[in-house]
Design an enzyme around this catalytic site. Sequence first.
Site, PDB file in Angstrom:
ATOM      1  N   LYS A  53      15.802   8.735 -10.190  1.00 56.91           N
ATOM      2  CA  LYS A  53      15.146   7.475 -10.571  1.00 56.91           C
ATOM      3  C   LYS A  53      15.666   6.979 -11.921  1.00 56.91           C
ATOM      4  CE  LYS A  53      10.487   7.885  -8.776  1.00 56.91           C
ATOM      5  NZ  LYS A  53       9.144   8.187  -9.227  1.00 56.91           N
ATOM      6  N   GLY A  78      -8.260  -7.289  10.253  1.00 58.93           N
ATOM      7  CA  GLY A  78      -7.082  -6.785  10.946  1.00 58.93           C
ATOM      8  C   GLY A  78      -7.076  -5.268  10.969  1.00 58.93           C
ATOM      9  N   CYS A  93      -3.114   3.015  -3.300  1.00 61.00           N
ATOM     10  CA  CYS A  93      -4.217   2.788  -4.240  1.00 61.00           C
ATOM     11  C   CYS A  93      -5.596   2.740  -3.577  1.00 61.00           C
ATOM     12  CB  CYS A  93      -3.969   1.501  -5.013  1.00 61.00           C
ATOM     13  SG  CYS A  93      -2.382   1.516  -5.866  1.00 61.00           S
ATOM     14  N   THR A 150      -4.657   5.101 -13.082  1.00 57.15           N
ATOM     15  CA  THR A 150      -6.016   5.058 -12.523  1.00 57.15           C
ATOM     16  C   THR A 150      -6.564   6.482 -12.492  1.00 57.15           C
ATOM     17  OG1 THR A 150      -5.349   3.201 -11.152  1.00 57.15           O
ATOM     18  CG2 THR A 150      -7.355   4.367 -10.485  1.00 57.15           C
ATOM     19  N   ARG A 204       3.074   4.364   1.998  1.00 59.40           N
ATOM     20  CA  ARG A 204       2.004   5.348   1.779  1.00 59.40           C
ATOM     21  C   ARG A 204       0.742   4.879   2.502  1.00 59.40           C
ATOM     22  NH1 ARG A 204       1.771   5.638  -4.563  1.00 59.40           N
ATOM     23  NH2 ARG A 204       2.475   3.512  -4.252  1.00 59.40           N
TER      24      ARG A 204
HETATM   25  C1  UGA Z   1      -4.388  -2.865  -5.136  1.00 61.66           C
HETATM   26  C2  UGA Z   1      -5.240  -3.857  -5.948  1.00 61.66           C
HETATM   27  O1  UGA Z   1      -5.282  -5.119  -5.262  1.00 61.66           O
HETATM   28  C3  UGA Z   1      -4.630  -4.057  -7.339  1.00 61.66           C
HETATM   29  O2  UGA Z   1      -5.458  -4.927  -8.111  1.00 61.66           O
HETATM   30  C4  UGA Z   1      -4.512  -2.695  -8.016  1.00 61.66           C
HETATM   31  O3  UGA Z   1      -3.930  -2.818  -9.308  1.00 61.66           O
HETATM   32  C5  UGA Z   1      -3.659  -1.784  -7.164  1.00 61.66           C
HETATM   33  O4  UGA Z   1      -4.259  -1.636  -5.866  1.00 61.66           O
HETATM   34  C6  UGA Z   1      -3.584  -0.446  -7.849  1.00 61.66           C
HETATM   35  O5  UGA Z   1      -4.597   0.247  -7.923  1.00 61.66           O
HETATM   36  O6  UGA Z   1      -2.524  -0.125  -8.411  1.00 61.66           O
HETATM   37  P1  UGA Z   1      -2.120  -3.059  -3.745  1.00 61.66           P
HETATM   38  O7  UGA Z   1      -2.360  -1.647  -3.316  1.00 61.66           O
HETATM   39  O8  UGA Z   1      -0.767  -3.463  -4.215  1.00 61.66           O
HETATM   40  O9  UGA Z   1      -3.122  -3.462  -4.932  1.00 61.66           O
HETATM   41  O10 UGA Z   1      -2.447  -3.963  -2.488  1.00 61.66           O
HETATM   42  P2  UGA Z   1      -3.549  -5.033  -2.073  1.00 61.66           P
HETATM   43  O11 UGA Z   1      -2.971  -6.393  -2.171  1.00 61.66           O
HETATM   44  O12 UGA Z   1      -4.830  -4.782  -2.742  1.00 61.66           O
HETATM   45  O13 UGA Z   1      -3.680  -4.689  -0.508  1.00 61.66           O
HETATM   46  C7  UGA Z   1      -4.174  -3.423  -0.125  1.00 61.66           C
HETATM   47  C8  UGA Z   1      -4.279  -3.318   1.360  1.00 61.66           C
HETATM   48  O14 UGA Z   1      -5.333  -4.160   1.838  1.00 61.66           O
HETATM   49  C9  UGA Z   1      -3.037  -3.716   2.148  1.00 61.66           C
HETATM   50  O15 UGA Z   1      -2.815  -2.760   3.156  1.00 61.66           O
HETATM   51  C10 UGA Z   1      -3.409  -5.051   2.757  1.00 61.66           C
HETATM   52  O16 UGA Z   1      -2.736  -5.303   3.960  1.00 61.66           O
HETATM   53  C11 UGA Z   1      -4.893  -4.878   2.970  1.00 61.66           C
HETATM   54  N1  UGA Z   1      -5.641  -6.165   3.044  1.00 61.66           N
HETATM   55  C12 UGA Z   1      -5.667  -6.993   1.966  1.00 61.66           C
HETATM   56  C13 UGA Z   1      -6.334  -6.485   4.197  1.00 61.66           C
HETATM   57  O17 UGA Z   1      -6.329  -5.722   5.184  1.00 61.66           O
HETATM   58  N2  UGA Z   1      -7.033  -7.662   4.239  1.00 61.66           N
HETATM   59  C14 UGA Z   1      -7.065  -8.518   3.186  1.00 61.66           C
HETATM   60  O18 UGA Z   1      -7.729  -9.576   3.299  1.00 61.66           O
HETATM   61  C15 UGA Z   1      -6.374  -8.184   2.034  1.00 61.66           C
END
Ligand code: UGA
Length: 448
Positions: free
Chosen positions: A35, A252, A259, A122, A329
């Site tokens: 990395k 869905g 996370c 976190t 993941r």
């Molecule tokens: C999440 C949080 O949104 C961030 O604010 C946080 O900083 C991050 O974790 C972290 O702890 O580092 P992330 O894991 O990048 O971010 O993804 P999200 O956009 O939160 O989506 C998470 C999951 O939820 C995805 O699998 C997405 O497909 C799903 N999702 C999201 C749904 O199934 N429905 C929705 O309406 C929105």
Amino acid sequence: MKITVIGCGYLGATHAACMAELGHDVLGVEIDPRKRALLAQGQVPFHEPGLGELLAKHVASGRLRFTDSFAEAGAFGALHFICVGTPQRPESLGADVSYVDAAVTSLAPHLRPGTLVIGKSTVPVGTAERLDAVVSAAGAELAWNPEFLREGFAVADTLQPDRLVLGVRSARAEQALRDFYEPCIEAGSPVVVTDFATAELVKVSANAFLATKISFINAVSEVCEAAGADVVDLARALGHDERIGPRFLGAGIGFGGGCLPKDIRAFVHRAGELGVEDAMSFLRQVDDVNQRQRQRVLQAATTMLGGSVTRAKIAVWGAAFKPDSDDVRDSPALSIAGKLHLRGARVSVYDPAAAETARAAYPTLDYAPSAIAAAVDADLVLHLTEWPEFRSVDLATLGAVVRRKQVLDGRNKLDLEVWRDAGWTTRALGRRTPALSPARLALVGPAA
Ligand code: UGA
């Protein structure tokens, strides 16, 4: 300011490049030689829109360098950001904080008095309190400043965070962080100053709330399906209530990634350690509802294939846990693909960015070079990660290569009306049956 970023994975690499962009001199500490070598050449070891350009720019300008030496880091930085991962422990639901502990204890002997160590990882509440003793003994000071960036939007979220949470023990630490983040604060990022424990809890609470919102709409989607209602219309209507808001109501196959799933489990686990597990036990149900979505897709696919998936050819569109990422993941898409494969289906997976990471995680699946290639001879197309290109696939070309025109939209993002008009049998989670669609009723008239 001269800063170090300890741990240059997703969070750290983004933080390092973005802080260089804000004008700081950054030394990244990464102990993984592969990395580190990539980063030092200005290359990002994962998919994140816009990050490659920023990293290359600041490696070239000399404002961003990488090392594996904690001694060099201690001599260099006035502010040290801890950005290492906290994965789920193999033997429990709790978070593994050993990388955080190792980062702080490796840095401690090299810390200069008066410098600041800032936790961004976190962590379970109480971690900062524990690490404070190590940092203070070295003559430095600890602060906790959780990160809220989303994969796919990491650069924008870091350059202009929607809030800055500063867990501090002195006015001096608060001022140092306000000075450091001045460009973000000037541009409007609100600041919340608080104690260590609250800062730690804000992060896990935010992720737990988002996970709850997703599982709520997914649970309702099951009722919609049973009652002949439509969860997409329902979510749209709910979202107009400003107290609820429209985001994270996308029903869905549920949430995945590095996370949300592990953070809700770690939250329940930590609450248990603190003697208040009952308060957080609803998060177990949030997790259960989320896992259930994967089962619902498997059941729906099985029904569409006449009761068994064995020997059926299934095209799986999407492997990443969400679009604009190559992160697999805890990806719901790959987990479903893997289960179908185990049940004897011939599964062909296509993802625009995650083929390599998916192959490493699930080497026994077949990977196709395009959405159309994955669908050759398919009995069923499964839309499992909502990359924009899947919404603009040419249905005439697709229809000509599949064996049976059947699609299951696991993300409720395809315009299924158009698919049906092209002769496809469609299915989605929580959507009303096509016969009841108002658009269709308008088309064929009430007598139909
Ligand atoms: C999440 C949080 O949104 C961030 O604010 C946080 O900083 C991050 O974790 C972290 O702890 O580092 P992330 O894991 O990048 O971010 O993804 P999200 O956009 O939160 O989506 C998470 C999951 O939820 C995805 O699998 C997405 O497909 C799903 N999702 C999201 C749904 O199934 N429905 C929705 O309406 C929105």
